[in-house]
Design a protein around this motif. Structure first.
Motif, short mmCIF file in Angstrom:
data_model
loop_
_atom_site.label_atom_id
_atom_site.label_comp_id
_atom_site.label_asym_id
_atom_site.label_seq_id
_atom_site.Cartn_x
_atom_site.Cartn_y
_atom_site.Cartn_z
N LEU A 35 1.09 -1.40 0.17
CA LEU A 35 -0.31 0.60 -0.17
C LEU A 35 0.23 1.39 -0.35
O LEU A 35 1.40 1.65 0.71
CB LEU A 35 -1.14 0.19 1.57
N PRO A 36 0.49 2.48 -0.46
CA PRO A 36 1.07 3.30 -0.94
C PRO A 36 0.87 4.01 0.60
O PRO A 36 -0.09 3.86 1.17
CB PRO A 36 0.18 4.08 -1.52
N LYS A 37 1.61 5.53 1.25
CA LYS A 37 1.78 5.59 2.55
C LYS A 37 0.59 6.15 3.02
O LYS A 37 -0.05 5.64 4.23
CB LYS A 37 2.86 6.72 2.92
N LYS A 38 0.07 6.90 2.37
CA LYS A 38 -1.72 7.53 2.63
C LYS A 38 -2.36 6.39 2.67
O LYS A 38 -2.76 6.95 3.82
CB LYS A 38 -1.92 8.78 1.41
N CYS A 39 -2.81 5.89 1.92
CA CYS A 39 -3.56 4.73 2.13
C CYS A 39 -2.79 3.84 2.91
O CYS A 39 -4.45 3.42 4.04
CB CYS A 39 -3.48 3.89 0.56
N ASN A 42 -10.99 1.64 0.52
CA ASN A 42 -11.42 0.64 -0.77
C ASN A 42 -10.51 0.39 -1.59
O ASN A 42 -10.03 -0.39 -2.06
CB ASN A 42 -12.97 1.85 -1.47
N LYS A 43 -9.34 1.31 -2.08
CA LYS A 43 -8.23 1.21 -2.70
C LYS A 43 -7.52 0.38 -1.86
O LYS A 43 -6.87 -0.46 -2.62
CB LYS A 43 -7.63 2.82 -2.45
N ALA A 44 -6.86 0.22 -0.59
CA ALA A 44 -6.41 -0.49 0.49
C ALA A 44 -7.37 -1.96 0.41
O ALA A 44 -6.67 -2.72 -0.12
CB ALA A 44 -6.64 0.38 1.47
N LEU A 45 -8.25 -1.78 0.08
CA LEU A 45 -8.71 -3.00 0.36
C LEU A 45 -8.97 -4.11 -1.05
O LEU A 45 -8.08 -5.45 -1.72
CB LEU A 45 -10.54 -3.39 0.60
#
Length: 183
Positions: free
Chosen positions: A122-126, A159-162
């Protein structure tokens, strides 16, 4: 129903109950994370089981009971405030999880495995938002306030993380499904 039939039914019921109630309760509790709801579901399942014992041909009592608990937990969770995507992940997890696997998993092990995978991809913000939601148990609104973001931005990041974790492996779908409902 004759007296002997009633006694046989009662003996079978008691045996099935003693062999399964604890595992069924653990299964329901691990999904719902609510003692009272888990107890209520187990009680309802066994009442229904008693009523159906003579009427239906159940080949595998344990599998039947686990499926009934799974279905009741899914109904209960639909009333929880899960995002549509979280609910989709959970429903996929219910289809993939083997009953015995669910009982063996502990929440801590699941959380650690998902956390490791999340840190990898995952990207940091996510990742920050995912961690706040699933490890710090903050609501979407609380995260939005803390990070000075809109609620829709927080939902999009979750949602992006999932989706990223889901794309990795079916095993992580199982973990995410359990993690989502255990949060």
């Amino acid at each position: 129903m004759t007296h002997n039939t009633f006694i046989n039914k009662k003996l079978v019921f008691n045996k099935v109950y003693e062999q399964n109630w604890k595992a069924l309760y653990v299964f329901a509790f691990n999904i719902l994370r609510d003692k009272q709801s888990a107890e209520d579901i187990i009680q309802e399942i066994f009442i229904d089981f008693w009523l159906r014992m003579g009427e239906t041909d159940i080949q595998n009592f344990t599998a039947y009971l686990f499926q009934a608990v799974r279905n009741q937990c899914a109904k209960k969770l639909k009333s929880k405030k899960l995002t549509a995507f979280e609910l989709e992940i959970f429903e996929e997890a219910l289809q993939l999880i083997e009953d015995e696997q669910t009982i063996e998993f502990s929440k801590e092990i699941l959380m650690e495995e998902v956390k490791q995978k999340a840190h990898e991809i995952l990207p940091k913000k996510c990742l920050d938002i995912f961690t706040l939601r699933f490890y710090d148990n903050m609501t979407i609104k609380e995260i939005a306030e803390q990070k000075s973001l809109s609620i829709s931005t927080v939902e999009n990041q979750i949602n992006k993380a999932l989706k990223l974790l889901k794309a990795g492996n079916n095993y992580y779908i199982k973990l995410l499904g359990i993690l989502i409902v255990c949060s």
